[in-house]
Design a protein around this motif. Sequence first.
Motif, mmCIF file in Angstrom:
data_model
loop_
_atom_site.group_PDB
_atom_site.id
_atom_site.type_symbol
_atom_site.label_atom_id
_atom_site.label_comp_id
_atom_site.label_asym_id
_atom_site.label_seq_id
_atom_site.Cartn_x
_atom_site.Cartn_y
_atom_site.Cartn_z
ATOM 1 N N LYS A 197 0.797 -1.244 -0.069
ATOM 2 C CA LYS A 197 -0.057 -0.005 0.142
ATOM 3 C C LYS A 197 0.784 1.409 0.076
ATOM 4 O O LYS A 197 0.360 2.232 -0.700
ATOM 5 C CB LYS A 197 -0.860 0.134 1.181
ATOM 6 N N PRO A 198 1.951 1.345 0.853
ATOM 7 C CA PRO A 198 2.646 2.542 0.687
ATOM 8 C C PRO A 198 3.290 3.251 -0.669
ATOM 9 O O PRO A 198 2.992 4.213 -1.202
ATOM 10 C CB PRO A 198 3.917 2.397 1.802
ATOM 11 N N ILE A 199 3.912 2.120 -1.359
ATOM 12 C CA ILE A 199 4.082 2.319 -2.703
ATOM 13 C C ILE A 199 3.091 2.520 -3.810
ATOM 14 O O ILE A 199 2.968 3.437 -4.473
ATOM 15 C CB ILE A 199 4.899 1.061 -3.284
ATOM 16 N N SER A 200 1.997 1.913 -3.433
ATOM 17 C CA SER A 200 0.688 1.903 -4.225
ATOM 18 C C SER A 200 0.039 3.421 -4.160
ATOM 19 O O SER A 200 -0.166 4.020 -5.088
ATOM 20 C CB SER A 200 -0.352 1.097 -3.946
ATOM 21 N N ARG A 201 0.037 3.913 -2.837
ATOM 22 C CA ARG A 201 -0.711 5.000 -2.819
ATOM 23 C C ARG A 201 0.318 6.338 -3.370
ATOM 24 O O ARG A 201 -0.105 7.436 -3.763
ATOM 25 C CB ARG A 201 -0.585 5.525 -1.130
ATOM 26 N N ARG A 202 1.604 6.018 -3.588
ATOM 27 C CA ARG A 202 2.391 7.087 -4.042
ATOM 28 C C ARG A 202 2.683 6.916 -5.671
ATOM 29 O O ARG A 202 3.257 7.732 -6.494
ATOM 30 C CB ARG A 202 3.772 7.189 -3.652
ATOM 31 N N THR A 203 2.004 5.914 -6.266
ATOM 32 C CA THR A 203 1.960 5.680 -7.589
ATOM 33 C C THR A 203 1.034 6.511 -8.387
ATOM 34 O O THR A 203 -0.418 6.135 -7.827
ATOM 35 C CB THR A 203 1.804 4.111 -7.867
ATOM 36 N N GLU A 204 1.118 7.057 -9.342
ATOM 37 C CA GLU A 204 0.152 8.136 -9.852
ATOM 38 C C GLU A 204 -0.400 7.508 -11.094
ATOM 39 O O GLU A 204 -1.419 7.534 -11.675
ATOM 40 C CB GLU A 204 0.623 9.582 -10.395
ATOM 41 N N LYS A 205 0.436 6.873 -12.199
ATOM 42 C CA LYS A 205 0.202 6.324 -13.383
ATOM 43 C C LYS A 205 1.253 5.039 -13.719
ATOM 44 O O LYS A 205 2.433 5.307 -13.380
ATOM 45 C CB LYS A 205 0.355 7.569 -14.461
ATOM 46 N N MET A 206 0.635 4.188 -14.419
ATOM 47 C CA MET A 206 1.511 3.198 -14.923
ATOM 48 C C MET A 206 0.894 2.639 -16.233
ATOM 49 O O MET A 206 -0.244 2.755 -16.862
ATOM 50 C CB MET A 206 1.196 1.771 -14.174
ATOM 51 N N PHE A 207 1.966 2.394 -17.122
ATOM 52 C CA PHE A 207 1.496 1.878 -18.519
ATOM 53 C C PHE A 207 2.718 1.110 -18.904
ATOM 54 O O PHE A 207 4.021 0.966 -18.377
ATOM 55 C CB PHE A 207 1.372 2.899 -19.553
ATOM 56 N N ILE A 208 2.427 0.238 -20.048
ATOM 57 C CA ILE A 208 3.804 -0.923 -20.473
ATOM 58 C C ILE A 208 3.533 -0.498 -21.907
ATOM 59 O O ILE A 208 2.703 -0.223 -22.799
ATOM 60 C CB ILE A 208 3.025 -2.374 -20.120
ATOM 61 N N LYS A 209 4.714 -0.266 -22.364
ATOM 62 C CA LYS A 209 5.185 -0.064 -23.901
ATOM 63 C C LYS A 209 6.601 -0.691 -24.127
ATOM 64 O O LYS A 209 7.497 -0.645 -23.373
ATOM 65 C CB LYS A 209 5.264 1.470 -24.067
ATOM 66 N N ASN A 210 6.656 -1.403 -25.112
ATOM 67 C CA ASN A 210 7.577 -2.295 -25.663
ATOM 68 C C ASN A 210 8.276 -3.139 -24.411
ATOM 69 O O ASN A 210 9.431 -3.080 -24.231
ATOM 70 C CB ASN A 210 8.812 -1.397 -26.128
ATOM 71 N N LYS A 211 7.579 -3.769 -23.721
ATOM 72 C CA LYS A 211 7.826 -4.563 -22.708
ATOM 73 C C LYS A 211 8.744 -3.788 -21.500
ATOM 74 O O LYS A 211 9.387 -4.347 -21.073
ATOM 75 C CB LYS A 211 8.899 -5.752 -23.203
ATOM 76 N N VAL A 212 8.339 -2.680 -21.359
ATOM 77 C CA VAL A 212 8.990 -1.625 -20.161
ATOM 78 C C VAL A 212 7.825 -1.070 -19.699
ATOM 79 O O VAL A 212 6.831 -0.486 -20.263
ATOM 80 C CB VAL A 212 9.720 -0.439 -20.910
ATOM 81 N N LEU A 213 7.887 -1.508 -18.300
ATOM 82 C CA LEU A 213 6.916 -0.951 -17.376
ATOM 83 C C LEU A 213 7.126 0.452 -17.004
ATOM 84 O O LEU A 213 8.222 0.730 -16.386
ATOM 85 C CB LEU A 213 6.660 -1.924 -16.122
ATOM 86 N N PHE A 214 6.362 1.487 -17.388
ATOM 87 C CA PHE A 214 6.643 2.827 -16.843
ATOM 88 C C PHE A 214 5.815 3.165 -15.666
ATOM 89 O O PHE A 214 4.628 2.937 -15.441
ATOM 90 C CB PHE A 214 6.412 3.814 -17.963
ATOM 91 N N VAL A 215 6.347 3.814 -14.517
ATOM 92 C CA VAL A 215 5.716 3.881 -13.255
ATOM 93 C C VAL A 215 6.067 5.466 -12.934
ATOM 94 O O VAL A 215 7.155 5.802 -12.484
ATOM 95 C CB VAL A 215 6.084 3.045 -12.096
ATOM 96 N N LYS A 216 4.770 6.118 -12.879
ATOM 97 C CA LYS A 216 5.015 7.740 -12.435
ATOM 98 C C LYS A 216 4.824 7.620 -10.726
ATOM 99 O O LYS A 216 3.705 7.343 -10.293
ATOM 100 C CB LYS A 216 4.103 8.480 -13.116
ATOM 101 N N LEU A 217 5.620 8.196 -10.168
ATOM 102 C CA LEU A 217 5.628 8.293 -8.578
ATOM 103 C C LEU A 217 5.601 9.572 -8.271
ATOM 104 O O LEU A 217 6.157 10.522 -8.906
ATOM 105 C CB LEU A 217 7.009 7.512 -8.024
#
Length: 81
Positions: free
Chosen positions: A26-46
Amino acid sequence: MIDSYKLRGKFDENKLINSWEIMMGKPISRRTEKMFIKNKVLFVKLNSAPLRQELTISKSKVLEIIHRNFDQELISDVKFY
């Protein structure tokens, strides 16, 4: 049916994004704003710079957690921004 329409990849990607809180907590999830996958790379905006730095340092551990729960071919890298 998912395999016959060749939707397995998108289905698994959405499943990974939806299970982010379960995998990372939950602590990491609460600080995650956006996630998407492109070309097998997971992009995580914190929204926390210290957390972003900590997860960037621990990127191999994050990938290990993802690969433990999902197919290794789904994600090859993680980028935190």
